[in-house]
Scaffold this active site. Structure first.
Site, short mmCIF file in Angstrom:
data_model
loop_
_atom_site.label_atom_id
_atom_site.label_comp_id
_atom_site.label_asym_id
_atom_site.label_seq_id
_atom_site.Cartn_x
_atom_site.Cartn_y
_atom_site.Cartn_z
N THR A 206 60.08 47.67 47.45
CA THR A 206 60.28 47.27 46.05
C THR A 206 61.44 46.29 45.98
OG1 THR A 206 59.46 49.28 44.99
CG2 THR A 206 61.19 48.22 43.84
N ARG A 234 47.72 54.82 39.39
CA ARG A 234 49.02 55.51 39.53
C ARG A 234 50.16 54.56 39.12
NH1 ARG A 234 53.83 54.17 42.65
NH2 ARG A 234 54.84 56.09 43.29
N GLY A 236 54.42 54.22 39.19
CA GLY A 236 55.59 54.81 39.85
C GLY A 236 56.80 54.89 38.94
N ASP A 237 57.95 55.03 39.55
CA ASP A 237 59.21 55.20 38.80
C ASP A 237 59.78 53.87 38.31
OD1 ASP A 237 59.52 54.67 41.65
OD2 ASP A 237 61.68 54.70 41.22
N THR A 257 64.57 52.59 44.64
CA THR A 257 63.43 52.31 45.50
C THR A 257 63.15 53.53 46.36
OG1 THR A 257 62.61 51.03 47.37
CG2 THR A 257 65.00 51.08 47.09
N GLY A 258 61.91 53.87 46.47
CA GLY A 258 61.56 55.04 47.27
C GLY A 258 60.33 55.72 46.74
N GLY A 260 58.34 57.22 44.40
CA GLY A 260 58.45 57.24 42.95
C GLY A 260 58.23 58.59 42.28
N1 ASP Z 1 59.48 53.35 43.91
C1 ASP Z 1 58.29 52.58 44.06
C2 ASP Z 1 57.11 53.38 43.53
O1 ASP Z 1 57.07 54.56 43.75
C3 ASP Z 1 58.00 52.18 45.46
C4 ASP Z 1 59.19 51.78 46.28
O2 ASP Z 1 60.28 51.65 45.79
O3 ASP Z 1 59.03 51.56 47.45
O4 ASP Z 1 56.24 52.80 42.95
#
Ligand code: ASP
Length: 344
Positions: A206, A234, A236-237, A257-258, A260
C-alpha cells in the site's frame, strides 16, 4: 483485649487499608498524566513521512536492483511533498501530491500498480483526512479512477459524504472532472503474474503519507489496491477513517499498511490517536504499543507511519520490512526498507 482497644485497632487497620487503596490508585494513574508534549526532539516547522507498504522483504529476498528502484521512487515521492511544505503549502496538498506520485508508479500497490482481485480485476481504495477539522473523504472499490487519492479529497471537500464506493464513486469522480481510465489501465503484467502465484497465498502492500505544514495542520492519506486475491468486493482498512487512516491536530496523523482485517477490528489509526489524547502517550509510545504489542498479540501483521503536531515521527512495523521515508524542516531525511535501518 478490652473492647475499646479492639475498636481502636479496627479503626486503625481500616484507616491503613484506605490509605493503601488511595496510594495504589495514585500510582496507577501516573502514566495517564504524562503530557503529550513530553517528546524528545525540537519542534519542526514542517515534516513529512511516507510508506510504500509493509511486507516480507528482507536483505536476502529483495533483489538489489529492485531495492534501488523502490528507494528512488520513495525519494521522488518525499521530494514532491517536501517542496510543497517548504514553500508553505498545505499538509493536504503535500499528502495528495505525494501519494499521487506513488499511485502513478507501477512499483507500488496503489493506482497503476494495484494488485489483482481473485477474479482478476483491480479494485482500489483510498482515504484522506484533514487534522485541522476532522474532515475526511474516501473511495472504496473503484475500478476506473486514475488517482483515487484525488477522488477521496474531492469527496471530502465537494460532497456531503465521507465515503463513496464502486460505480457511484466513479460517477462522482467523472462529475468532478477527474481523469477516468479504462480498467485495463491498471493491468500490469508483473501484478497479474503475481496473482497467479498468490491464488495460493495472500499478500499485501500500500502507500501512505502524513504531513505537518507551516500552519501547524496535520493531514494523512492512504491509497491501495488492497490485498491481492481479495474476493466479493472486499474493502480493507485504508479507506476506513480510524482504521487505516486518521489525522487530528490535537494528536497525530496516521497511515497504516498491513492485514486490513486486523486494522479495522483494532481501529489501529484512531487507537494511536486516542492513546495520545486520553493517556498522554507520545506518538512513539502509542504507535509502538498498538503495532508491536496489541497487533502482534492479535496476529495482525503490518505497520504505520505517524507524525505528531511537533513533527515527531514514528514508523513502527511488525512485518519483516516496510518501505518508508521521512523529511523534516531541520534538513533530516531518510529512506528505509529493512528492519535494521531507520530512526529508532
Ligand atoms: N491494508 C491494506 C488492505 O488491507 C493492504 C496493505 O496495506 O498492504 O487493504
Amino acid at each position: 483485649m478490652p473492647d475499646n482497644m479492639k475498636t481502636k485497632l479496627n479503626l486503625f487497620s481500616s484507616l491503613f487499608f484506605l490509605l493503601l487503596v488511595l496510594f495504589s490508585c495514585r500510582t496507577e494513574k501516573k502514566p495517564a498524566s504524562r503530557p503529550v508534549t513530553d517528546i524528545p526532539g525540537p519542534k519542526q516547522e514542517w515534516a513529512i513521512v511516507i510508506h510504500g507498504g509493509a511486507g516480507g522483504m528482507t536483505r536476502e529476498n529483495l533483489a538489489p536492483e529492485l531495492e534501488k528502484e523502490y528507494r528512488e521512487s520513495l525519494l521522488t515521492a518525499i521530494k514532491t511533498g517536501k517542496k510543497i511544505l517548504a514553500e508553505g503549502g498545505s499538509a493536504l496538498d503535500a499528502v495528495e501530491q505525494t501519494i499521487k506520485t506513488m499511485e502513478d508508479n507501477p512499483l507500488f500497490n496503489a493506482g497503476k500498480g494495484a494488485v489483482f482481485t481473485h477474479e482478476g480485476r483491480n479494485e482500489l481504495d483510498a482515504a484522506i483526512m484533514d487534522g485541522s477539522n476532522l474532515a475526511a473523504g474516501a473511495v472504496a472499490g473503484v475500478t476506473d479512477i486514475k488517482n483515487p487519492i484525488t477522488a477521496a479529497r474531492r469527496v471530502m471537500t465537494n460532497s456531503p459524504h465521507v465515503m463513496l464506493s464502486g460505480s457511484g464513486a466513479s460517477q462522482f469522480a467523472k462529475e468532478q472532472g477527474l481523469e477516468i481510465v479504462p480498467p485495463s489501465y491498471f493491468y500490469t503484467e508483473k501484478r497479474f503474474n503475481e496473482l497467479q502465484e498468490l491464488l495460493k497465498k495472500e499478500k499485501n502492500g500500500t502507500v501512505g503519507c502524513c504531513a505537518l505544514d507551516k500552519s501547524g495542520n496535520l493531514a494523512a492519506g492512504t491509497s491501495t489496491g488492497g490485498m491481492a486475491n481479495k474476493r466479493y468486493n472486499r474493502i480493507g482498512d485504508s479507506p476506513i477513517i480510524g482504521a487505516g487512516t486518521y489525522a487530528n491536530n490535537k494528536t497525530c496523523a496516521v497511515s497504516g499498511t498491513g492485514h486490513g482485517e486486523y486494522f479495522i477490528r483494532y481501529t489501529v489509526a484512531h487507537d494511536i490517536s486516542a492513546l495520545m489524547e486520553y493517556k498522554g502517550l507520545s506518538v512513539k509510545e502509542a504507535s509502538e504499543l498498538v503495532v508491536n504489542d496489541k497487533l502482534v498479540k492479535a496476529g495482525g501483521s503490518g505497520g504505520v507511519i505517524c507524525l505528531d503536531k511537533n513533527g515527531n515521527i514514528s514508523m513502527p512495523f511488525n512485518s519483516a520490512g516496510m518501505f518508508r521515508g521521512f523529511a523534516t524542516a531541520d534538513g533530516k531525511e531518510g529512506i528505509f526498507v529493512f528492519k535494521d535501518e531507520g530512526v529508532k
